[in-house]
Design an enzyme around this catalytic site. Structure first.
Site, short mmCIF file in Angstrom:
data_model
loop_
_atom_site.label_atom_id
_atom_site.label_comp_id
_atom_site.label_asym_id
_atom_site.label_seq_id
_atom_site.Cartn_x
_atom_site.Cartn_y
_atom_site.Cartn_z
N CYS A 383 0.83 -1.21 0.00
CA CYS A 383 0.00 0.00 0.00
C CYS A 383 0.87 1.26 0.00
CB CYS A 383 -0.97 -0.04 1.18
SG CYS A 383 -2.33 1.16 1.03
N HIS A 517 -3.75 -4.81 0.28
CA HIS A 517 -3.26 -5.40 1.53
C HIS A 517 -3.40 -6.93 1.48
CE1 HIS A 517 -2.63 -1.77 4.02
NE2 HIS A 517 -3.55 -1.24 3.23
N GLU A 519 -2.04 -9.15 3.22
CA GLU A 519 -2.04 -9.78 4.55
C GLU A 519 -3.45 -10.04 5.07
OE1 GLU A 519 -1.80 -5.27 5.48
OE2 GLU A 519 -1.20 -6.67 3.88
#
Length: 540
Positions: A383, A517, A519
């Site tokens: 990001c 993102h 994750e």
């Protein structure tokens, strides 16, 4: 009408941060392993509308759902343990409840009546709990904070009322408390738990099951004492002891009988035994890595590691997949300088620059990106990390010395800038610099097309993906040619070609940065491919 859905309310006492979220996620994982459909919800008593504008230093990371809700980080645990995607309706705050209440009052929905906490606030909380639950076997509702907190009282009253209305056969209460060890007395103390349950009972809630957090085995006589004073059967007082890895928690809770006691409380006797083979395999891989690799996370919120919770868990997941123990070195970007970077990066095999907001600490992050690029160290930007990577490349390789982001103010070369409109699901979404901060970001799941023969396409092994976003600013494609001339590959783009999703750098061991993102979608049983590829590049 809510059919036969059963509700489990999880509360906490004595102190915060005991692990209600992990307990909720672990129980949900056990029920799912027995073949039940589960849904998890978080009720947060604070007055913010959502965590979106809260400081990561206070509240940890903001977890974003597929449908674009900014939620509490516990929803990340819920998803990681169950594989069930959370939704916008799975996290509510006092702020959101009161915002809805006041809108209804202004429209005249209460017909001129006096608006009160009971029944109006509690009714809205109950509506939230019951909404969209008819196709689920169990709904687990975690109440944030600690029993006795003044802001939590409407939530406790609401779940007390709801339990009474739907009946005890369809609802139970689980209370998580602390049994501390007092070193000077050399014994565990049960009094805090007794007082916590007393507090809960004073507002009309009798827990059905107690989870007792402790850092060592709790003697049987102490468990019996707790049961006696808290009006419970001894088998319903369950030790919740520390484990080496959080992914051992479902196994540990099952061994102590938590899921069995929950099913007994509901009168369910014919449930199949849970298949915990996947959890056993995960724990075995974590505890027996074949290698170790040290990776630097260069961020500005590192004083509270929960600000990067999903990232650290994604490294655990990638470690499971690659039989690698990932050791993280935390580097404060505010304190990183040209004078100390060599020392800070000693023994580092990879550098990750995560998301963030604001100008503070960016020069340290840019310095780390430059170090990774010039020393051929595997780099992964997420990001804001991708945006800063392009700023570093623009300054160093494109010779645009004043390159920066529109987020930081006016500059000669805004290689990152505010995108005022974009397409999603055949509709146009817009934003301006004057919108409320909580309502102007690109949030939730967006599609991305991967360019053929790029590293990104090889990592994903497919050409079309969807990933979750949380950001306001985008890559300014007016500078695309400048970047391509110095070896930047625009490896992933939005379907309309207007939004940059992934960039790579040619002639580098591993230099990958993404606007989304990744994750947020990593799971212990399904690690994210980019994290796995990054870890492999680091140890190779």
């Amino acid at each position: 009408m809510i059919n036969n859905t059963r509700f489990i309310f999880i509360t906490g006492g004595v102190v915060s941060s005991l692990g209600k979220g992990l307990a909720s996620a672990s129980l949900a994982a056990l029920l799912k392993a027995r073949g039940f459909k589960v849904r998890l919800r978080k009720l947060d008593p604070y007055l913010n509308v959502d965590p979106g504008t809260m400081s990561p230093m206070q509240h940890g990371e903001v977890f974003v759902t597929e449908d674009g809700a900014e939620t509490d980080l516990d929803l990340g645990h819920y998803e990681r343990f169950t594989g069930v995607d959370a939704k916008i309706g799975d996290n509510v705050t006092t702020g959101k409840i009161y915002s809805t209440l006041l809108q209804k009052e202004r429209k005249g929905d209460y017909l001129g009546g006096t608006v009160q906490v009971i029944p109006h606030v509690t009714n809205l909380i109950k509506e939230f709990i019951l909404k969209d639950t008819k196709d689920v076997d169990f709904v687990l509702c975690e109440i944030g904070g600690t029993v006795g907190d003044i802001e939590g009282l409407p939530f406790y009253e609401a779940i007390r009322q709801l339990s009474y209305e739907i009946g005890h056969a369809r609802s139970i209460f689980i209370h998580l408390t602390l049994v501390p060890y007092v070193a000077s007395a050399r014994e565990l103390k049960t009094k805090p738990t007794q007082h916590s349950v007393k507090e809960l009972r004073s507002i009309g809630i009798q827990p059905d099951i107690l989870l007792c957090r402790a850092d060592r085995e709790i003697p049987k006589k102490e468990l019996q004492k707790i049961a006696l004073f808290c009006n419970l059967k001894p088998e319903d007082v369950i030790p919740a002891l520390d484990v080496k890895t959080i992914y051992q928690a479902p196994i540990a809770y099952h061994e102590k009988g938590l899921d069995m006691q929950v099913l007994k409380a509901f009168g369910i006797e014919d449930a199949k035994e849970p298949d915990l083979s996947v959890w056993n395999k995960i724990v075995a891989n974590i505890n027996n890595p074949q290698r170790e690799v040290k990776i630097a996370i260069v961020g500005k919120y590192i004083k509270l590691r929960d600000a990067y919770k999903s990232i650290t868990e994604s490294f655990v997941h990638a470690g499971i997949d690659t039989n690698t123990k990932v050791k993280i070195k935390w580097i404060n970007s505010r304190l990183l300088t040209e004078e100390n970077i060599e020392e800070k990066m000693q023994d580092i095999k990879g550098i990750l620059v995560p998301g963030g907001f604001g100008i503070d600490g960016i020069e340290g992050k840019i310095l780390a990106i430059n170090y990774a690029r010039t020393h051929n160290i595997p780099f992964f930007g997420i990001c804001f990390g991708m945006q800063l990577a392009l700023i570093e490349i623009a300054r160093s390789l494109c010779k645009l010395e004043d390159a920066s982001s529109g987020e930081f103010g006016e500059c000669a070369h805004p290689v990152i800038d505010l995108m005022t409109a974009w397409q999603k699901d055949q509709a146009t979404e817009t934003r301006t610099a004057t919108n409320d901060l909580g309502g102007t970001m690109r949030l939730g799941s967006y599609p991305c097309n991967l360019v053929k023969d790029t590293m990104a396409e090889k990592i994903y092994a497919k050409s079309n993906i969807t990933e979750r976003h949380r950001h306001r600013y985008e890559v300014n494609l007016n500078y695309k040619t400048n970047f391509e001339k110095v070896g930047v590959v625009f490896a992933g783009m939005s379907p309309d070609g207007n939004l940059t999703e992934i960039i790579e750098l040619k002639n580098h061991k591993f230099f990958v940065a993404v606007q989304f993102h990744p994750e947020l979608k990593s799971r212990p049983f399904s690690p994210h491919p980019i994290f796995c590829a990054f870890v492999r590049a680091c140890y190779e």
